[in-house]
Every structure is written in structure tokens, then in C-alpha cells.
Design a protein around this motif. Sequence first.
Motif, PDB file in Angstrom:
ATOM      1  N   GLN A 400     192.075 -14.200  40.285  1.00 23.76           N
ATOM      2  CA  GLN A 400     191.619 -15.583  40.109  1.00 23.76           C
ATOM      3  C   GLN A 400     192.508 -16.329  39.112  1.00 23.76           C
ATOM      4  N   ALA A 401     192.339 -17.636  39.058  1.00 22.75           N
ATOM      5  CA  ALA A 401     193.139 -18.476  38.162  1.00 22.75           C
ATOM      6  C   ALA A 401     192.929 -18.120  36.695  1.00 22.75           C
ATOM      7  N   ASP A 402     191.717 -17.680  36.344  1.00 21.58           N
ATOM      8  CA  ASP A 402     191.425 -17.325  34.950  1.00 21.58           C
ATOM      9  C   ASP A 402     191.828 -15.895  34.603  1.00 21.58           C
ATOM     10  N   GLY A 403     192.464 -15.196  35.558  1.00 19.55           N
ATOM     11  CA  GLY A 403     192.922 -13.827  35.306  1.00 19.55           C
ATOM     12  C   GLY A 403     191.942 -12.758  35.743  1.00 19.55           C
ATOM     13  N   SER A 404     190.705 -13.125  36.051  1.00 26.07           N
ATOM     14  CA  SER A 404     189.727 -12.151  36.552  1.00 26.07           C
ATOM     15  C   SER A 404     190.075 -11.767  37.984  1.00 26.07           C
ATOM     16  N   GLN A 405     189.447 -10.702  38.455  1.00 27.50           N
ATOM     17  CA  GLN A 405     189.772 -10.188  39.784  1.00 27.50           C
ATOM     18  C   GLN A 405     188.518 -10.089  40.647  1.00 27.50           C
ATOM     19  N   ASP A 406     188.663 -10.428  41.925  1.00 23.70           N
ATOM     20  CA  ASP A 406     187.550 -10.415  42.877  1.00 23.70           C
ATOM     21  C   ASP A 406     187.764  -9.276  43.876  1.00 23.70           C
ATOM     22  N   PHE A 407     186.748  -8.418  44.036  1.00 22.27           N
ATOM     23  CA  PHE A 407     186.859  -7.224  44.872  1.00 22.27           C
ATOM     24  C   PHE A 407     186.009  -7.300  46.140  1.00 22.27           C
ATOM     25  N   SER A 408     185.517  -8.481  46.511  1.00 25.24           N
ATOM     26  CA  SER A 408     184.620  -8.587  47.664  1.00 25.24           C
ATOM     27  C   SER A 408     185.305  -8.146  48.954  1.00 25.24           C
ATOM     28  N   ARG A 409     186.572  -8.493  49.139  1.00 23.39           N
ATOM     29  CA  ARG A 409     187.298  -8.084  50.352  1.00 23.39           C
ATOM     30  C   ARG A 409     187.561  -6.576  50.359  1.00 23.39           C
ATOM     31  N   VAL A 410     187.705  -6.007  49.175  1.00 24.35           N
ATOM     32  CA  VAL A 410     187.926  -4.558  49.062  1.00 24.35           C
ATOM     33  C   VAL A 410     186.720  -3.802  49.598  1.00 24.35           C
ATOM     34  N   PHE A 411     185.531  -4.198  49.180  1.00 21.94           N
ATOM     35  CA  PHE A 411     184.328  -3.482  49.612  1.00 21.94           C
ATOM     36  C   PHE A 411     183.959  -3.786  51.057  1.00 21.94           C
ATOM     37  N   LEU A 412     184.365  -4.933  51.570  1.00 25.80           N
ATOM     38  CA  LEU A 412     184.219  -5.196  53.007  1.00 25.80           C
ATOM     39  C   LEU A 412     185.075  -4.210  53.802  1.00 25.80           C
ATOM     40  N   PHE A 413     186.272  -3.956  53.327  1.00 28.53           N
ATOM     41  CA  PHE A 413     187.162  -2.974  53.954  1.00 28.53           C
ATOM     42  C   PHE A 413     186.520  -1.582  53.954  1.00 28.53           C
ATOM     43  N   PHE A 414     185.913  -1.174  52.849  1.00 28.14           N
ATOM     44  CA  PHE A 414     185.232   0.124  52.778  1.00 28.14           C
ATOM     45  C   PHE A 414     184.064   0.183  53.770  1.00 28.14           C
ATOM     46  N   SER A 415     183.351  -0.923  53.904  1.00 28.65           N
ATOM     47  CA  SER A 415     182.216  -0.994  54.821  1.00 28.65           C
ATOM     48  C   SER A 415     182.663  -0.818  56.273  1.00 28.65           C
ATOM     49  N   LEU A 416     183.740  -1.472  56.650  1.00 28.64           N
ATOM     50  CA  LEU A 416     184.264  -1.352  58.014  1.00 28.64           C
ATOM     51  C   LEU A 416     184.777   0.070  58.287  1.00 28.64           C
ATOM     52  N   THR A 417     185.337   0.704  57.284  1.00 35.97           N
ATOM     53  CA  THR A 417     185.798   2.088  57.432  1.00 35.97           C
ATOM     54  C   THR A 417     184.621   3.023  57.695  1.00 35.97           C
ATOM     55  N   ALA A 418     183.502   2.784  57.029  1.00 40.70           N
ATOM     56  CA  ALA A 418     182.292   3.578  57.269  1.00 40.70           C
ATOM     57  C   ALA A 418     181.789   3.395  58.703  1.00 40.70           C
ATOM     58  N   ALA A 419     181.958   2.208  59.254  1.00 37.57           N
ATOM     59  CA  ALA A 419     181.547   1.950  60.635  1.00 37.57           C
ATOM     60  C   ALA A 419     182.374   2.790  61.616  1.00 37.57           C
ATOM     61  N   VAL A 420     183.672   2.925  61.353  1.00 37.45           N
ATOM     62  CA  VAL A 420     184.519   3.771  62.196  1.00 37.45           C
ATOM     63  C   VAL A 420     184.064   5.228  62.108  1.00 37.45           C
ATOM     64  N   ALA A 421     183.708   5.675  60.917  1.00 34.99           N
ATOM     65  CA  ALA A 421     183.220   7.041  60.734  1.00 34.99           C
ATOM     66  C   ALA A 421     181.942   7.284  61.542  1.00 34.99           C
ATOM     67  N   ALA A 422     181.074   6.287  61.602  1.00 41.93           N
ATOM     68  CA  ALA A 422     179.826   6.424  62.367  1.00 41.93           C
ATOM     69  C   ALA A 422     180.117   6.611  63.851  1.00 41.93           C
ATOM     70  N   VAL A 423     181.098   5.888  64.379  1.00 42.13           N
ATOM     71  CA  VAL A 423     181.488   6.033  65.782  1.00 42.13           C
ATOM     72  C   VAL A 423     182.015   7.451  66.038  1.00 42.13           C
ATOM     73  N   CYS A 424     182.843   7.958  65.156  1.00 44.39           N
ATOM     74  CA  CYS A 424     183.382   9.319  65.306  1.00 44.39           C
ATOM     75  C   CYS A 424     182.260  10.354  65.291  1.00 44.39           C
ATOM     76  N   ALA A 425     181.284  10.157  64.412  1.00 43.34           N
ATOM     77  CA  ALA A 425     180.170  11.099  64.317  1.00 43.34           C
ATOM     78  C   ALA A 425     179.387  11.155  65.626  1.00 43.34           C
ATOM     79  N   MET A 426     179.247  10.022  66.291  1.00 47.31           N
ATOM     80  CA  MET A 426     178.523   9.992  67.571  1.00 47.31           C
ATOM     81  C   MET A 426     179.279  10.755  68.665  1.00 47.31           C
ATOM     82  N   ILE A 427     180.599  10.759  68.595  1.00 49.69           N
ATOM     83  CA  ILE A 427     181.426  11.428  69.612  1.00 49.69           C
ATOM     84  C   ILE A 427     181.486  12.938  69.397  1.00 49.69           C
ATOM     85  N   LEU A 428     181.439  13.373  68.171  1.00 49.26           N
ATOM     86  CA  LEU A 428     181.747  14.753  67.801  1.00 49.26           C
ATOM     87  C   LEU A 428     180.851  15.786  68.481  1.00 49.26           C
TER      88      LEU A 428
END
Length: 448
Positions: A400-428
Motif C-alpha cells: 500500500q501507499a503507506d507501506g503496509s501490505q495487503d494479503f487478501s489475494r494471497v489467501f484467495l490463491f490458497f483457497s483456490l488451491t484447496a478447491a483443486v485438492a478437493a477435486v483430486c480427492a474425489m477422483i482418487l
Amino acid sequence: MNAIVKKAWGYRHIVLVVLWLLYIINYFDRLAVLTFLPFIQKDLNLTPVELGQLASVFFFAYSLAQVTAGFLADKFGPKRIMNIAIIVFTLVTALTGAVKSFGQFLALRIGLGLGEGHHFAPACRTINNWFPIAERGRSVSFFATSWAVAPAIVPVLITSISFYFFDGSWRPVFYLLAIPGLIGIWALWYFITNTPKEMLEKGRLSQEEYAHIMDANSASSVEEQASAEKKADKKSNRIFLQDGYFYVYTVLLFCQCAVYWGTTTWLTTFLVQQHGLNLKEMGFFASAPYIVAFFAMMLGGWLMDKVMHRMKPVALIAYIGCIPVLYLLGSVEKGQTGLLLLMLLLAGFFVNLNFGTIYAYIQKRYPTEVVGGATGLANGIGQMGSFVSPLVAGYLVVVQADGSQDFSRVFLFFSLTAAVAAVCAMILKESKVKAAETGVREEAEQAV
């Protein structure tokens, strides 16, 4: 009645506890870096991208080491490989306290990854040798709690040591961490053998427990399987290499590692940069998810062994739960500490529920003589998720402009990765691999 007691508790459990303690020492070393990462970033003047590179290069080396570790454990025995691993990562950790530049830190992270990467597969092979098939889900799940217990105590412990004894400096803590490494080297030498037969010959394992371990494995004994392994040719590895579900499993493991190590790597920086927590507060909040993780892992193992008798249902609960929780964690606003703590606890539960049972999959699906190689290769590929995730996250952090950092997109990425894992678990598919599925099991048996 006495026989039942001996079956319920015996020397094999001492072996398991020592392996568990050794892996906590392993985690102390790697987590010390991650805990102090926001302060190392400040001292060395590193950008979020450089921070992600430092976190990821460890896992790149760690992933490569996983592949060689499994085959080396099968060839030379797991104890010898674990011993070399502990010596290496203890030395590298002590040297980390003297790091002065990004380049030096990068080299040490590679060394730490190579050292620690040769520990996991031999430990799994040791559990495989010492425990009956019916007990492996719980034994591996208990072993897996080492990477829940360690993150639960490391941030609080080392930040307290730094704060109260070293005026907030992180460097002396790494010198101090050489002590548990030396204790671990001794414990491995004294308490562990590659197989139960070796301990039986030393007179420290009862004949009754030895018979329980061997008889409960309906196939031949560990020693007989090891003898067969020497006679069989390399075609035996095709048992898992030609099994399509092995590759589905590795993708699932990739996603599991990406979520776990992505969140673990960036958690302290997220707490300091996005939520403004100080050194003491950060240690407490960073430990919170892993206190819950211990119980989640034990629950997962119990559900697999006693209730569902499969990994898939446990995995689906875990990954489907991760999807909303990880997204919401990254969206918590600064100052909402109560909600932040709640989401951290939920994340600790769902991210870790399947982390013990996932490693029992190979032991249940494939023959003992290839468990080390299959575990090492799968974990080597899977741990690439640990390499990719922190690196990608470094590019998703918004400064951010004040030097702080925003991690909302980071945790969205982790959430989508968990969704891929769920699909793999259904196939296994989880049933024991059969000759018809690979066309090589019978060949390996005939070679013997």
C-alpha cells in the motif's frame, strides 16, 4: 490380559515418539526462519518478492531431496540417512545466525532444504517397518502431529527467548538451536534401528511384540520383504509408476503442501504487516492455528482407521472446509483481533485434518518393498507445491501507499488451491494395488 497390554503399548511406540521428537527438532530449524521473516526482511532490506524467493528456494531443494531420500532409505537403511540429514540441518541452522546478505541467506536456505529433505521419507520407512498395517493410519497421523506441535510452540518460544534474553535480536536464537540438534543425533543413535529384528537381537524388544508386528502384517515379515527387495529388479518400482492414481495423489499432495506451507510461510509477515502486531503478539497469534492442528491430525487418523477406513472422506471434509475459511482469513480487517483469532483456529483445523492420513495412503496402497521410493517420489513432487506457493504469494502481496501490505489475494490463491485438492480427492482410488492394474506385481514376485 498382559498380552493385550503389550500389544497396546511396546517398544515400537518408543520408536514412534523418538521419530516424532526428531521431526519437531527438524521443524524448529525451518520455522525459526519463518517466524523471524518479517524482522529478517527489515534487517536485510528485502522486498516481498525476495522474501518469497528465500522461502521457495528452501522447498525447491527440499523437494529434490525427497526423491533421493526415499531411494537412499530403501538402499542403505532409513537410520543412516536420517543421521546425515540431522547433522546437515543442525549445522546450517547455526550458520543462519551469521547471515549478512541475500546471497548468503539463499545459499543457506538451499543447504537447509537438502538437509531437512532427507529426513521425512526415511522416517516414514521406519514407521512402515515397525508398525502393523492396521496401526499405520494412527501411527503416521501421530507422527504428523510433529508439524502441528512444532508450529504451535516454536513462534511463542523463540520470540520469547529473543524478547527476554536477546533484546529482540533474532540471530542468537539460531546459535541456540544447535543444542536440540545435537540431542537429536544422540537419540537417533540410541533408540532407533532400521527394523524390529535388529532391536530384538539387542534384547530391547520382546519376542511377543516382535511376533505381533510381524504376524499382524499378513504378508511376509519386514526382514523377508527386505530380502525379496534385494532379489527383485527395478521393475518393482513400476508398481506405482504405472499406477495412474499415484499421479492424482501427487497432485493432491502438491496442493496440500502448497496450502500448508504457503500459509505457514507468510503467516507471521501477514500478522505483522497487515494487522500491525508486535513481536510478542505475533508469536501468540502465529501459534494459535497449530494448537488446533494437533487435535485435527489425531482426529483425521482416528476417522481413517476406526470410522471411515479410507482417506477420501477425511480429505473432502478438510479441503471443502479450507475453501471459505482461507478466503475469509485474508479478508479480516485490521483491529478485528477476535475474528482474526477465530479464522486462524478454523484454518488450523481444516488445513491439518488430512495432513496425517494423506501419508498413510502410499503405505496402504503399495507393497512394503517400494514404500520408501514411492513416498520419496510422491513427496518430492508434492513438495514442489511448497516451492511454488510462497513464490506466487510473494507476487500477490499488495504494498500500500503507506507501506503496509495487503494479503487478501494471497489467501484467495490458497483457497483456490484447496478447491483443486478437493477435486483430486474425489477422483482418487484407495484399494490395494493389484497385478492387473500395473502388470508388474506378478513379475516382481516371480523374480523372487
